[in-house]
Design an enzyme around this catalytic site. Structure first.
Site, PDB file in Angstrom:
ATOM      1  N   TYR A   1       0.838  -1.203   0.000  1.00 12.37           N
ATOM      2  CA  TYR A   1       0.000   0.000   0.000  1.00 12.37           C
ATOM      3  C   TYR A   1       0.870   1.249   0.000  1.00 12.37           C
ATOM      4  CZ  TYR A   1      -2.956   3.676   1.968  1.00 12.37           C
ATOM      5  OH  TYR A   1      -3.591   4.871   2.194  1.00 12.37           O
TER       6      TYR A   1
ATOM      7  N   GLU B   1     -11.657   5.538   5.083  1.00  9.19           N
ATOM      8  CA  GLU B   1     -11.090   6.378   6.139  1.00  9.19           C
ATOM      9  C   GLU B   1     -12.097   6.551   7.280  1.00  9.19           C
ATOM     10  OE1 GLU B   1      -8.150   7.385   6.630  1.00  9.19           O
ATOM     11  OE2 GLU B   1      -7.147   7.332   4.697  1.00  9.19           O
TER      12      GLU B   1
ATOM     13  N   TRP C   1      -5.108   1.510  10.331  1.00  4.75           N
ATOM     14  CA  TRP C   1      -5.349   1.473   8.884  1.00  4.75           C
ATOM     15  C   TRP C   1      -5.089   0.075   8.328  1.00  4.75           C
ATOM     16  CZ3 TRP C   1      -8.209   3.607   5.570  1.00  4.75           C
ATOM     17  CH2 TRP C   1      -7.937   3.598   4.199  1.00  4.75           C
TER      18      TRP C   1
END
Length: 202
Positions: free
Chosen positions: A23, A45, A53
Site C-alpha cells: 500500500y 477512512e 489502517w
C-alpha cells in the site's frame, strides 16, 4: 521480496507487513482523480476511525463486495435492510454509526457532484489542483491535521457528511495524493513527486 527492495528506505509507519508495504509503495500519496476511488477512500477512512489502517486494508476487499464496488449511487440508495445486511457481515467493521455514515456520505457525494460536476473537482480545488509537497524528515513532524483539512472537514460536514473530522480528512488527503507526506528520505518521496505538476509547500 527482492534484496534491493528490502534495502529501500520507507516511511516508518508501514512496518513490515507485506500488505502495508505494498500500500505504501504503490498507492499512498499517488494523486487520485477517479470519483469511485475517491469515494472508496472516503468510506474506508471513515471506517478506520479508532482502528488501525492495516485493519481496514485487510478488510478492503470485503468492503468492496459489501458496498457494491464502492458505487456511490448504489450506496446512496441503501435502505435499513441494507444496514441490517451490513451489520451481519463479519468481513467489515460492524458498527452501525459507521455503516450509516457511509450511506449518508454517499448521498453527500451525490450532492457534491450535482454542485461541482464531480467529487474530484470539489476536492482538488482545496489545493488549487496541485498536490502539496511537504518536506518532513521524521514521522514526528507529520501533522495529524492542517488548515486545509479543517476547511475540507467543515465543507463536507456542511453537506451532511459525518466521520469526516479534520484528522480523518487529513489522512484522506494523504492517501489520495492531495498531500505528499512521504518522508524526504523515503524512496517514494521523489517518485511520487515526479508524478506531479509543480507543487508547493504547505
Amino acid at each position: 521480496m527482492k534484496q534491493d527492495e528490502t534495502m529501500r528506505r520507507r516511511c516508518g509507519w508501514c512496518g513490515s507487513d507485506p500488505l502495508y508495504i505494498a500500500y505504501h509503495d504503490e498507492e499512498w500519496g499517488v494523486p487520485v482523480h477517479e470519483d469511485r476511488r475517491l469515494f472508496e477512500f472516503l468510506l474506508l477512512e471513515g471506517a478506520q476511525a479508532g482502528l488501525s489502517w492495516l485493519t481496514i486494508l485487510k478488510k478492503r476487499e470485503n468492503y468492496r463486495k459489501a458496498f457494491d464496488g464502492f458505487d456511490c449511487e448504489r450506496v446512496a440508495s441503501y435502505t435499513q435492510d441494507d444496514v441490517a445486511r451490513l451489520l451481519a457481515d463479519p468481513g467489515i467493521v460492524r458498527n452501525r454509526l459507521k455503516i450509516e455514515s457511509a450511506i449518508k456520505n454517499a448521498r453527500g457525494v451525490l450532492a457534491i457532484r450535482e454542485e461541482h460536476g464531480s467529487l474530484d473537482a470539489f476536492l482538488w480545488r482545496f489545493v488549487d489542483g496541485m498536490p502539496v509537497r511537504n518536506g518532513w524528515t521524521s514521522l514526528e513532524q507529520v501533522p495529524a491535521r492542517s488548515a486545509l483539512s479543517d476547511r475540507l472537514s467543515k465543507e463536507l460536514q456542511r453537506r451532511g457528511c459525518n466521520f469526516v473530522g479534520s484528522t480523518i480528512c487529513y489522512a484522506f488527503m494523504q492517501t489520495v495524493g492531495m498531500v505528499n507526506d512521504h518522508l524526504v528520505d523515503c524512496f517514494r518521496y521523489r517518485e511520487v513527486g515526479d508524478m506531479l505538476p509543480a507543487s508547493r509547500l504547505l
